[in-house]
Design a protein around this motif. Sequence first.
Motif, short mmCIF file in Angstrom:
data_model
loop_
_atom_site.label_atom_id
_atom_site.label_comp_id
_atom_site.label_asym_id
_atom_site.label_seq_id
_atom_site.Cartn_x
_atom_site.Cartn_y
_atom_site.Cartn_z
N SER A 122 -11.07 3.38 -0.02
CA SER A 122 -10.36 2.24 0.55
C SER A 122 -9.64 1.44 -0.54
O SER A 122 -8.48 1.06 -0.38
CB SER A 122 -11.36 1.35 1.30
N VAL A 123 -10.34 1.22 -1.65
CA VAL A 123 -9.74 0.44 -2.75
C VAL A 123 -8.62 1.25 -3.41
O VAL A 123 -7.56 0.70 -3.74
CB VAL A 123 -10.82 0.04 -3.78
N ALA A 124 -8.81 2.57 -3.55
CA ALA A 124 -7.79 3.40 -4.18
C ALA A 124 -6.52 3.45 -3.33
O ALA A 124 -5.41 3.41 -3.86
CB ALA A 124 -8.32 4.82 -4.41
N LEU A 125 -6.69 3.52 -2.01
CA LEU A 125 -5.52 3.55 -1.13
C LEU A 125 -4.80 2.20 -1.15
O LEU A 125 -3.58 2.15 -1.13
CB LEU A 125 -5.94 3.90 0.30
N ALA A 126 -5.59 1.11 -1.19
CA ALA A 126 -5.01 -0.24 -1.28
C ALA A 126 -4.09 -0.56 -0.10
O ALA A 126 -3.03 -1.15 -0.28
CB ALA A 126 -4.29 -0.45 -2.61
N ASP A 127 -4.51 -0.17 1.09
CA ASP A 127 -3.76 -0.54 2.28
C ASP A 127 -3.77 -2.07 2.37
O ASP A 127 -4.84 -2.69 2.35
CB ASP A 127 -4.43 0.08 3.51
N PRO A 128 -2.59 -2.70 2.46
CA PRO A 128 -2.57 -4.17 2.47
C PRO A 128 -3.22 -4.79 3.70
O PRO A 128 -3.45 -6.00 3.73
CB PRO A 128 -1.08 -4.51 2.41
N ALA A 129 -3.51 -3.97 4.71
CA ALA A 129 -4.18 -4.48 5.90
C ALA A 129 -5.68 -4.21 5.89
O ALA A 129 -6.37 -4.51 6.85
CB ALA A 129 -3.56 -3.85 7.15
N SER A 130 -6.19 -3.64 4.81
CA SER A 130 -7.61 -3.28 4.74
C SER A 130 -8.47 -4.45 4.26
O SER A 130 -8.03 -5.24 3.42
CB SER A 130 -7.83 -2.11 3.79
N GLU A 131 -9.70 -4.45 4.74
CA GLU A 131 -10.62 -5.53 4.42
C GLU A 131 -11.15 -5.43 2.97
O GLU A 131 -11.12 -6.41 2.22
CB GLU A 131 -11.82 -5.51 5.39
N PHE A 132 -11.67 -4.27 2.59
CA PHE A 132 -12.40 -4.19 1.32
C PHE A 132 -11.54 -4.42 0.07
O PHE A 132 -11.99 -5.10 -0.86
CB PHE A 132 -13.18 -2.88 1.21
#
Lengths: 293, 178
Positions: A122-132
């Motif tokens: 999740s952190v590597a993808l860094a989707d700006p809509a992601s929580e973590f």
Amino acid sequence: MDLEETAVKARAFSYFRAARIDQALDAHARAGDEARFIAGGQSLVPALSLRLQAPRLLIDITHIDELRGIRRDGGYLRIGALTRHCEMLSEPLIAEFAPLLHAAAPFVAHPAIRNRGTLGGSVALADPASEFPAMTLALDAEIEIVGPSGRRRVKADDFFIDLFETALQPGELITAIYVPLFKADQRFAFDELARRRGDYALVGCGMLATFTGERIDDIRISFFSVGNTPIRVKGAEATLIGSSLDAERIAAAQGALEGDLAPPESDEVPPAMRLHLARVLLGRLLGRLGEGA
Amino acid sequence: MNGLGETLLDEVDETLRVRFVVNGRKVACEVAPRDTLVDCLRDKLELTGTHAGCEMGACGACLVQLDGQAVHSCLVFAVQADGARIDTIEGLSESGVIADLQAEFHRRNALQCGFCTPGMLVNAQELLSQLAQPNRDEIRDALSGNYCRCTGYEAIVDAIDAVAKERSKSRNAGGGAS
């Protein structure tokens, strides 16, 4: 029937299951741009099925033991990159020492996705809509990275660069997230506004504050779904430090958001609406913080 | 150079042999790396109870248990699951562990076309294994990733709620519910 024409299928690729970090890095070095690491795959597999990405080699890192486990390490909780979202809910060490992650986890997608998706992914993808990813900013976490040129730790503040762009260089992997241990004089709050549970948030926010009595000594507030990256709202933070959380202070922090955030144009949510929702959410969360959340 | 990367890139779309324990039975089959688990189950193993809906993790029709946890079988490549234990709706049905859920879905018309039902049942079974007495909000939350285009969900929530209460009752009575 020609599946290629009608169905949601990935382009052909090779698969390599790495048992150690050096094997994964070596395979990536040899395949170069053609390779992708895969962990939980809950974002990558749909991207492959929709052919948004079409690597020729998938390197499965989920069997690398060094990327697992949650333990205390000095003043930090070391959370292995392969820690699954569901473990944020079930692991006592997370609840005790990184409760903001525990609070955010139920908002991440749906239960079956949380059973596979990983924190490192999740952190590597860094989707700006992601929580973590946004919570690593609020927590002042550090991201441990390994790659061809060795190992390093990057502060979350320096990690998120632009849309899906991070400090990770090609061929590098996240090994762990280091979260400063939660302390007795700290409080946290998290919430998000979404049309349906599990959908991407219209606006989301998490915060961590250190108090002396009712006075805020330090606070970090991070928003997601409001721009190209998760964003700390430093103007709003500055209005709160040294004060207690009365209605006037909260209003001042809400007012500062206009300088902190510049939501992009989108078809779904006009920038002014997103900014409004961010103010509403900030007010609610600061209210909870004041009540001792 | 006998390089790992070179060799691997030469093998694009060649098949690999994978082994699973599916519904308690050891199986092996040949898959291409890009074959998803749902396609492997349906096409290679002829277990067509698991349904391929959106194939991008949104609809929940393809849920199976992978090493005991509900996962989308469209979001796992079969090669990733090599060595895993997989339980599909067929296995859960045969073993009887969800017989009460199935009966309650049937009784309350919690399905019409039935396409979403295997995923609903896998998810409901996981929820009830984690929360003994979920309230209706918790049931709805757990089902947030399972689409049903027929029922409007109300009967599905009713059915799961009824089974949760029934299982709690028999546990309290020392009935040893599964």
